[in-house]
Design an enzyme around this catalytic site. Structure first.
Site, PDB file in Angstrom:
ATOM      1  N   THR A  11       0.819  -1.218   0.000  1.00 20.41           N
ATOM      2  CA  THR A  11       0.000   0.000   0.000  1.00 20.41           C
ATOM      3  C   THR A  11       0.852   1.267   0.000  1.00 20.41           C
ATOM      4  OG1 THR A  11      -0.174  -0.084   2.424  1.00 20.41           O
ATOM      5  CG2 THR A  11      -1.967  -1.078   1.160  1.00 20.41           C
ATOM      6  N   GLY A  13       5.236   2.956   0.181  1.00 16.57           N
ATOM      7  CA  GLY A  13       6.664   2.710   0.095  1.00 16.57           C
ATOM      8  C   GLY A  13       7.441   3.783   0.824  1.00 16.57           C
ATOM      9  N   ARG A  14       8.709   3.490   1.122  1.00 16.03           N
ATOM     10  CA  ARG A  14       9.558   4.439   1.842  1.00 16.03           C
ATOM     11  C   ARG A  14      10.992   4.298   1.366  1.00 16.03           C
ATOM     12  NH1 ARG A  14      10.032   2.953   7.424  1.00 16.03           N
ATOM     13  NH2 ARG A  14      10.041   0.858   6.568  1.00 16.03           N
ATOM     14  N   GLY A  78       6.029 -10.106  -2.307  1.00 17.19           N
ATOM     15  CA  GLY A  78       6.413 -11.231  -3.151  1.00 17.19           C
ATOM     16  C   GLY A  78       5.507 -11.468  -4.339  1.00 17.19           C
ATOM     17  N   ASP A 237      10.202  -8.780   1.346  1.00 15.35           N
ATOM     18  CA  ASP A 237      10.171  -7.956   2.556  1.00 15.35           C
ATOM     19  C   ASP A 237      10.104  -8.783   3.833  1.00 15.35           C
ATOM     20  OD1 ASP A 237       7.520  -8.754   2.120  1.00 15.35           O
ATOM     21  OD2 ASP A 237       6.762  -6.714   1.838  1.00 15.35           O
ATOM     22  N   THR A 238       9.383  -9.909   3.797  1.00 17.00           N
ATOM     23  CA  THR A 238       9.307 -10.730   5.009  1.00 17.00           C
ATOM     24  C   THR A 238      10.647 -11.373   5.332  1.00 17.00           C
ATOM     25  OG1 THR A 238       6.994 -11.192   4.492  1.00 17.00           O
ATOM     26  CG2 THR A 238       8.021 -12.543   6.188  1.00 17.00           C
ATOM     27  N   THR A 259      -0.257  -5.556   6.632  1.00 16.66           N
ATOM     28  CA  THR A 259      -1.315  -5.833   5.661  1.00 16.66           C
ATOM     29  C   THR A 259      -1.557  -7.332   5.584  1.00 16.66           C
ATOM     30  OG1 THR A 259      -0.720  -3.882   4.379  1.00 16.66           O
ATOM     31  CG2 THR A 259      -2.020  -5.558   3.269  1.00 16.66           C
ATOM     32  N   ASN A 296       0.964 -17.967   5.289  1.00 15.67           N
ATOM     33  CA  ASN A 296       0.453 -16.648   4.940  1.00 15.67           C
ATOM     34  C   ASN A 296      -0.984 -16.531   5.423  1.00 15.67           C
ATOM     35  OD1 ASN A 296       2.418 -15.144   2.956  1.00 15.67           O
ATOM     36  ND2 ASN A 296       2.493 -17.303   2.379  1.00 15.67           N
ATOM     37  N   GLU A 304      -7.916  -2.218   7.167  1.00 14.11           N
ATOM     38  CA  GLU A 304      -7.581  -1.106   6.277  1.00 14.11           C
ATOM     39  C   GLU A 304      -8.700  -0.855   5.274  1.00 14.11           C
ATOM     40  OE1 GLU A 304      -3.900  -2.240   4.502  1.00 14.11           O
ATOM     41  OE2 GLU A 304      -2.818  -2.276   6.413  1.00 14.11           O
TER      42      GLU A 304
END
Length: 483
Positions: A11, A13-14, A78, A237-238, A259, A296, A304
Site C-alpha cells: 500500500t 513505500g519508503r 512477493g 520484505d518478510t 497488511t 500466509n 484497512e
C-alpha cells in the site's frame, strides 16, 4: 557508512537512510509515498514507473543534502513480476496479486502436473496468486507482455535492473513464486516447461548480501550520485523482516504483522512432508541459506479496507481500536483467509455476509466489526500456531512480532491471550532494518544473522505481553474452528 534502503509494501513505500555507530543502528526516513493498485480494463496493476521515480527522488534528496551513500538495497512484497522485452524495457505494468485473473487457474495447472507433485517440488503454500499460476494465467490469456518477454524479473529485481541494467534473480524473492526447488535452490524446470519458459529467462541467481552492480550512467545523471553499489538484500520484505527478529536463540516463532500476517519459524532445511502438505505451509528462502517455514494469513488488510468504507468512524486508528474494546467480546468471528475477503467490492458487506451465512450475530457498528476482525486474527494465529507446534523440529516457547501491527496493543494482548504464550514486539520497522543490515554485511561491517540480531536488539525498544489465561478464549477457539 550510510545505507539507502527502499522498502516497498503493498500500500505504501519508503526510502530510509541507515547507519551503524558504536554497535547501534540509526535510521532516518527520507521519503514516504503511496503504492496504489490501479484498476484498468478489469485488471489490477502496479505503477512500475511511479515506484522507480520515487526511488530516484529519494536518491536525489541524498545528493542534494550531500549525503554519501555506501550502497542501495530494495525489498518488496512477493510473487509479482515484470515482463522485460528484447529492447531491455518493461513491456507493461505488472499485474497485482490482487487481480482475479488467476481464479480457477490452479486446478487447470494441476491437470498437467498434480498438486502433490507441485508441493513436493516446491514446498510452497497454494495460493491463487503465486507466480506459477500468474504465469500460467498469462499464457492462457495470450498476454502480449508474457508472449514477448525476454526476461521475467520479480519486483525488487526489476527495480534493481532499472537502476543498474543487471538482470538478477534473488533467492528469497524467487522462493515466493512456487517455481523454486528449495533442495536445489534453483528453478524447477519441470514446472516452467509447462509455461514454455526457460530457466535463463529469470536472470542470474544471486543471494542476499551480494552486489548486483552499480548505478547506471543514466541514473547517476538523474540523481547526481556516482557509481553507488546496489546490493541484493533479502528482496522479499518478510525475509528482510525475519532477519531483523531480535531473538537470542532459535526456539522462537515470528509473526510479521501488517497488511499480511506471516506466522512461522526459521529452520535450516525445508520441511516438505505429508503434514506440511496437509496444513498447506510454505517453505520460503531466508538469509544464510535458512528456510522460513510459515503460513500466509490475511492480516490488517481487513481493517484497512473497512476504514476506507466507514463514514461514521473516527480517522484515528487508535480511537477505532479503543472503541472496539468497548464492544461485547466474542459475538462473531470470520475466517480471515476465506476467499470472500481477498478483494471484495465492499469489505464491510463481505464481513457481515460471512457472519450471516455462518449463523452468527451480524456486526453493525464500526467498533463491533473491528472487534470481530481483531479477535478473528488472534484466533487464526492460535490455529496456525498449533499446526506449527505439531511439526516444528524444536519447542516454540515465545512469539516475536514485528511490523506495523505491533502498534495495535489490543491485538498484541489478544494474541498473547489466545495463544497462551509470551508475545515480544519489535522492531516496528523490521523490514527496513533487515534491509540495512544486509547492506552492512555486504560492506563487511556486520557478520552473520546472529550478530545482526544482537545489534538490532540493542538498538530498539521491545515490549512483552504476558498471556492472561481465560476460559473465554478457549471457548471462542472451539467456536472459531467449527465455523
Amino acid at each position: 557508512m550510510n545505507f539507502f534502503a527502499v522498502d516497498l509494501g503493498a500500500t505504501s513505500g519508503r526510502t530510509i537512510l541507515g547507519s551503524l555507530a558504536d554497535g547501534r543502528l540509526e535510521q532516518r526516513e527520507l521519503t514516504r509515498f503511496r503504492n496504489p493498485i490501479i484498476e484498468y480494463d478489469g485488471h489490477c496493476f502496479w505503477d512500475l514507473l511511479h515506484l522507480y521515480d520515487e526511488i530516484i527522488k529519494g536518491l536525489r534528496l541524498c545528493a542534494d543534502e550531500g549525503i554519501g551513500i555506501s550502497s542501495i538495497g530494495i525489498d518488496t512484497w512477493g510473487v509479482d513480476f515484470v515482463c522485460i522485452g528484447k529492447d531491455g524495457r518493461p513491456l507493461a505494468n505488472p499485474h497485482s496479486y490482487r487481480d482475479t485473473y488467476t481464479e480457477g487457474v490452479k486446478e487447470r495447472y494441476f491437470g498437467i502436473i498434480p498438486k502433490e507433485t507441485v508441493y513436493e517440488k516446491t514446498g510452497i503454500q497454494f495460493m491463487n496468486f503465486n507466480s506459477l499460476f500468474q504465469l500460467f494465467a498469462q499464457k492462457e490469456l495470450h498476454d502480449s507482455a508474457f508472449e514477448n518477454a525476454e526476461k521475467f524479473l520479480f519486483m525488487p529485481d526489476a527495480l534493481t535492473y532499472m537502476l543498474t541494467g543487471e538482470a538478477v534473480c534473488e533467492y528469497t524473492i524467487l522462493s515466493t513464486s512456487q517455481l523454486l526447488n528449495p533442495r536445489t535452490k534453483r528453478i524447477d524446470t519441470d514446472l516452467t516447461d509447462v509455461l514454455g519458459l526457460s530457466e535463463t529467462q529469470f536472470g542470474r541467481y544471486i543471494q542476499p548480501a551480494e552486489q548486483v552492480g552499480v548505478l547506471s550512467e543514466n541514473v547517476r545523471r538523474l540523481t547526481g550520485l556516482g557509481p553507488v553499489p546496489v546490493i541484493a538484500v533479502a528482496g522479499h520484505d518478510t525475509a528482510s523482516a525475519v532477519s531483523a527478529v531480535p531473538a537470542a536463540d532459535s526456539h522462537f516463532a515470528y509473526l510479521s504483522c501488517g497488511t499480511w500476517s506471516l506466522l512461522g519459524i526459521e529452520v535450516e532445511e525445508a520441511i516438505i512432508n505429508q503434514k506440511s502438505f496437509a496444513y498447506n505451509f510454505t517453505n520460503e528462502g531466508g538469509i544464510d541459506g535458512t528456510t522460513r517455514f510459515l503460513k500466509n494469513i490475511c492480516g490488517l488488510w481487513l481493517l484497512e479496507r473497512c476504514r476506507k468504507e466507514w463514514t461514521d468512524a473516527p480517522e484515528d486508528i487508535n480511537q477505532i481500536n479503543s472503541d472496539a474494546m468497548k464492544a461485547e467480546p466474542f459475538r462473531c468471528f470470520i475466517n480471515p483467509d476465506d476467499p470472500s475477503f481477498a478483494n471484495p467490492d465492499n469489505m464491510v458487506t463481505a464481513i457481515r455476509d460471512f457472519c450471516g451465512k455462518t449463523g452468527q450475530y451480524i456486526p453493525q457498528t464500526y467498533s463491533e466489526i473491528t472487534r470481530c476482525i481483531l479477535e478473528s486474527l488472534a484466533l487464526r494465529y492460535r490455529q496456525v500456531m498449533e499446526c506449527l507446534r505439531d511439526i516444528a523440529p524444536f519447542p516454540i516457547d515465545r512469539l516475536h512480532v514485528i511490523g506495523g501491527g505491533t502498534y495495535n496493543q489490543h491485538l498484541m494482548q489478544m494474541t498473547a491471550d489466545s495463544l497462551g504464550m509470551t508475545v515480544i514486539t519489535g522492531p516496528v520497522e523490521g523490514t527496513a532494518l533487515g534491509n540495512i543490515m544486509l547492506q552492512a554485511r555486504a560492506a563487511g561491517v556486520v557478520g552473520d544473522r546472529f550478530e545482526t540480531r544482537r545489534i538490532i536488539a540493542s538498538s530498539i525498544e521491545m515490549k512483552n505481553y504476558a498471556p492472561a489465561p481465560s476460559v473465554d478464549w478457549d471457548e471462542a477457539y472451539e467456536r472459531f474452528i467449527n465455523l
